[in-house]
Design an enzyme around this catalytic site. Sequence first.
Site, PDB file in Angstrom:
ATOM      1  N   LYS A 157      -0.720  -1.030   2.529  1.00 11.41           N
ATOM      2  CA  LYS A 157      -0.434   1.132   1.910  1.00 11.41           C
ATOM      3  C   LYS A 157      -1.012   1.528   3.487  1.00 11.41           C
ATOM      4  CE  LYS A 157      -5.447   0.003   1.475  1.00 11.41           C
ATOM      5  NZ  LYS A 157      -5.293  -2.007   0.649  1.00 11.41           N
ATOM      6  N   GLU A 158       0.126   2.058   3.440  1.00 12.76           N
ATOM      7  CA  GLU A 158      -0.197   2.944   5.112  1.00 12.76           C
ATOM      8  C   GLU A 158      -0.767   3.627   5.383  1.00 12.76           C
ATOM      9  OE1 GLU A 158       3.265   5.676   4.348  1.00 12.76           O
ATOM     10  OE2 GLU A 158       5.122   5.019   3.484  1.00 12.76           O
ATOM     11  N   PHE A 255     -10.076   4.327  -5.939  1.00 15.37           N
ATOM     12  CA  PHE A 255      -8.671   4.803  -6.340  1.00 15.37           C
ATOM     13  C   PHE A 255      -9.348   5.379  -7.573  1.00 15.37           C
ATOM     14  CE2 PHE A 255      -6.080   1.938  -3.834  1.00 15.37           C
ATOM     15  CZ  PHE A 255      -5.031   2.911  -3.489  1.00 15.37           C
ATOM     16  N   GLY A 259      -9.006  15.275  -6.714  1.00 24.37           N
ATOM     17  CA  GLY A 259      -7.815  15.236  -5.725  1.00 24.37           C
ATOM     18  C   GLY A 259      -7.021  16.217  -6.009  1.00 24.37           C
ATOM     19  N   GLY A 263       0.203  11.460  -3.946  1.00 22.21           N
ATOM     20  CA  GLY A 263       2.386  11.580  -3.563  1.00 22.21           C
ATOM     21  C   GLY A 263       2.448  10.166  -2.162  1.00 22.21           C
ATOM     22  N   CYS A 266       5.645   6.014  -2.373  1.00 23.04           N
ATOM     23  CA  CYS A 266       5.614   4.618  -4.080  1.00 23.04           C
ATOM     24  C   CYS A 266       5.197   5.227  -4.959  1.00 23.04           C
ATOM     25  CB  CYS A 266       4.807   3.993  -3.514  1.00 23.04           C
ATOM     26  SG  CYS A 266       5.657   2.776  -1.551  1.00 23.04           S
ATOM     27  N   LYS A 327      -1.420  11.204   3.158  1.00 20.66           N
ATOM     28  CA  LYS A 327      -3.140  10.633   2.852  1.00 20.66           C
ATOM     29  C   LYS A 327      -3.178  10.349   3.976  1.00 20.66           C
ATOM     30  CE  LYS A 327      -1.936   5.388   2.528  1.00 20.66           C
ATOM     31  NZ  LYS A 327      -2.067   4.582   2.325  1.00 20.66           N
TER      32      LYS A 327
HETATM   33  N1  LIG Z   1       6.255   2.637   2.311  1.00 19.00           N
HETATM   34  C1  LIG Z   1       5.470   1.984   1.680  1.00 19.00           C
HETATM   35  O1  LIG Z   1       4.349   2.619   1.990  1.00 19.00           O
HETATM   36  C2  LIG Z   1       5.899   1.090   0.953  1.00 19.00           C
HETATM   37  C3  LIG Z   1       4.791  -0.203   0.142  1.00 19.00           C
HETATM   38  C4  LIG Z   1       5.244  -0.904  -0.243  1.00 19.00           C
HETATM   39  C5  LIG Z   1       6.748  -0.806  -0.748  1.00 19.00           C
HETATM   40  N2  LIG Z   1       7.113  -0.357  -0.731  1.00 19.00           N
HETATM   41  C6  LIG Z   1       8.967  -0.307  -0.600  1.00 19.00           C
HETATM   42  O2  LIG Z   1       9.968  -1.132   0.501  1.00 19.00           O
HETATM   43  C7  LIG Z   1      10.575  -0.089   0.122  1.00 19.00           C
HETATM   44  C8  LIG Z   1      11.100   0.329   1.637  1.00 19.00           C
HETATM   45  O3  LIG Z   1      10.426   1.597   1.887  1.00 19.00           O
HETATM   46  P1  LIG Z   1      10.363   2.228   3.339  1.00 19.00           P
HETATM   47  O4  LIG Z   1       8.677   3.169   3.401  1.00 19.00           O
HETATM   48  O5  LIG Z   1       9.931   1.353   3.797  1.00 19.00           O
HETATM   49  O6  LIG Z   1      11.489   3.054   3.431  1.00 19.00           O
HETATM   50  P2  LIG Z   1      11.607   3.771   4.875  1.00 19.00           P
HETATM   51  O7  LIG Z   1      12.714   4.925   3.761  1.00 19.00           O
HETATM   52  O8  LIG Z   1      10.638   3.852   6.001  1.00 19.00           O
HETATM   53  O9  LIG Z   1      13.199   2.708   5.765  1.00 19.00           O
HETATM   54  C9  LIG Z   1      13.985   2.053   4.913  1.00 19.00           C
HETATM   55  C10 LIG Z   1      14.948   2.246   6.007  1.00 19.00           C
HETATM   56  O10 LIG Z   1      16.276   1.060   5.691  1.00 19.00           O
HETATM   57  C11 LIG Z   1      16.996   1.236   6.514  1.00 19.00           C
HETATM   58  N3  LIG Z   1      18.702   0.919   6.295  1.00 19.00           N
HETATM   59  C12 LIG Z   1      18.982   1.439   4.512  1.00 19.00           C
HETATM   60  N4  LIG Z   1      20.061   1.234   3.929  1.00 19.00           N
HETATM   61  C13 LIG Z   1      20.181   0.109   5.141  1.00 19.00           C
HETATM   62  C14 LIG Z   1      21.397  -0.883   5.680  1.00 19.00           C
HETATM   63  N5  LIG Z   1      22.213  -1.195   4.878  1.00 19.00           N
HETATM   64  N6  LIG Z   1      20.999  -2.016   6.673  1.00 19.00           N
HETATM   65  C15 LIG Z   1      20.394  -1.379   7.605  1.00 19.00           C
HETATM   66  N7  LIG Z   1      18.650  -0.651   7.191  1.00 19.00           N
HETATM   67  C16 LIG Z   1      19.583   0.052   5.726  1.00 19.00           C
HETATM   68  C17 LIG Z   1      17.068   2.699   6.444  1.00 19.00           C
HETATM   69  O11 LIG Z   1      17.534   3.307   7.608  1.00 19.00           O
HETATM   70  C18 LIG Z   1      15.595   3.389   7.132  1.00 19.00           C
HETATM   71  O12 LIG Z   1      15.391   2.658   8.406  1.00 19.00           O
HETATM   72  C19 LIG Z   1      10.746   1.135  -1.280  1.00 19.00           C
HETATM   73  O13 LIG Z   1      11.970   0.088  -1.748  1.00 19.00           O
HETATM   74  C20 LIG Z   1       9.896   1.203  -1.088  1.00 19.00           C
HETATM   75  O14 LIG Z   1       9.756   1.545  -2.301  1.00 19.00           O
HETATM   76  C21 LIG Z   1       7.180   1.177   0.699  1.00 19.00           C
END
Ligand SMILES: NC(=O)c1ccc[n+]([C@@H]2O[C@H](COP(=O)([O-])OP(=O)(O)OC[C@H]3O[C@@H](n4cnc5c(N)ncnc54)[C@H](O)[C@@H]3O)[C@@H](O)[C@H]2O)c1
Length: 448
Positions: A157-158, A255, A259, A263, A266, A327
């Site tokens: 979770k961020e 949860f 609110g 958003g 995810c 959040k």
């Molecule tokens: N953010 C969250 O809280 C969270 C939590 C669990 C799962 N996820 C999942 O994890 C995945 C990533 O989410 P995120 O929030 O970290 O995304 P993000 O957009 O913050 O980061 C993705 C990164 O990948 C890079 N990228 C894209 N193509 C690339 C390539 N070919 N080679 C190297 N780098 C490349 C982009 O430049 C970017 O920096 C998603 O599928 C998301 O659903 C996210």
Amino acid sequence: MNIVIIGTGYVGLVAGGCFAEIGHHVTCVDICPKKINGLKQGQLPIYEPGLDEIVARNTAAGRLHFTTNLADAAPDADAYCIAVGTPPDEDGSADLQYVLAAAREIGQHLARPAVIINKSTVPVGTAEKVRAAVSESLTARGADIPYHVASNPEFLKEGVAIGDFMQPDRIIIGADSEEALNQLQTLYAPLTERGARLIHMAVRDAEMTKYAANAMLATRISFMNEIAGLCEKLGVDVENVRLGIGSDSRIGHRFIAPGAGYGGSCFPKDVRALVNMAENAGYDPHVLHAVETRNHQQKNRLYQKLCAELGDDLSGKTIAVWGLAFKPGTDDMREAPSLALIHALLDAGAKVRAYDPVALHTASRALPHAAQENGDLLLLDDQYSAVDGADALILVTEWEHFREPDFNTLRARMHRALFIDGRNQFHPDDMHRHGFRYIGVGRGHAIA
Ligand SMILES: NC(=O)c1ccc[n+]([C@@H]2O[C@H](COP(=O)([O-])OP(=O)(O)OC[C@H]3O[C@@H](n4cnc5c(N)ncnc54)[C@H](O)[C@@H]3O)[C@@H](O)[C@H]2O)c1
């Protein structure tokens, strides 16, 4: 182990930093040179509490490296984690172009047997597509190097991502071969040796587990927002109902806070992608449709509450907004409820003065019409300046920061003492004592 993380965003950077922290040798790769150059100089592209220390410590110890060039790290890699974005496509499905591009690049550079671990959130069946993409690249260069594809969805979770990674509720491993499972067990051994629970299942089951988890949490939020709306109609205070049902051990307190709607990067996209998966499978996802519809309506509730007080024409009115990130604890603005609210306010002719303790820079990118001065939307770096001359203050993101404001200063600086609390952070009686007209969410008998 030598690990390469492809994609250095929220998930990739947290996973990379934490894998290095537990003793692995990690190289984080990203296609964005600005991000990688910044990281090489110790500048983090995201706000995540505790991450800067972990990155600094492990970079200094030589366990964490950053590059834009996968070829730099591939010769020694035992494992590749794919952590690139999976944004929604036009039809709501997860856009796999970044995942498959990463898979093709792995195939171009794979130098020795390795496990390819999908950490991105991806639809059921994606591991097979990744396997095919890697295989295509290997064939194109005439190479025959064994590899396995596993699923290891990320549940961080961020805002509390480091704790979630280091003390996870569980680690889900989707592995269809003994070798892949062994590699992932080795990868996580420093955590499982401290008691972390690793659950092994088939790859497709792991892919589905991630979507089901997010959809369940989104469902709880939409359910509670629905109950809150009904409480308003029936003269019931939803906060008492929340305490009452949350204390049932079958339900729990998390949860179920009503609110401004969910958003973030995810829940919205993952619910949409699950709907798409269901429809493609010829299955009607009634509950998920309702979850989305309620959330869409909820994102408009604070605006509707404001209009019920000030009328539909907001021209000449100034509205203060506290909290922009989707959040607390993050600067992530993706699908933040504040965006829907601010767009509606601007469309209705209002002037908006908004403040967030950490998300001002991401908000200025998400709201390109924002100006520092003299525009209809001002982003301000002080919570009290944001309320100057305001006809209402709307609290959208429940940062701790906003818990104990100086109410006298607020009242003195606002034009009208109207407080709309999108997160039920305050008690209506206290707010009346402080001289405010107070409107929360679902507080049926508490509006006065
Ligand atoms: N953010 C969250 O809280 C969270 C939590 C669990 C799962 N996820 C999942 O994890 C995945 C990533 O989410 P995120 O929030 O970290 O995304 P993000 O957009 O913050 O980061 C993705 C990164 O990948 C890079 N990228 C894209 N193509 C690339 C390539 N070919 N080679 C190297 N780098 C490349 C982009 O430049 C970017 O920096 C998603 O599928 C998301 O659903 C996210």
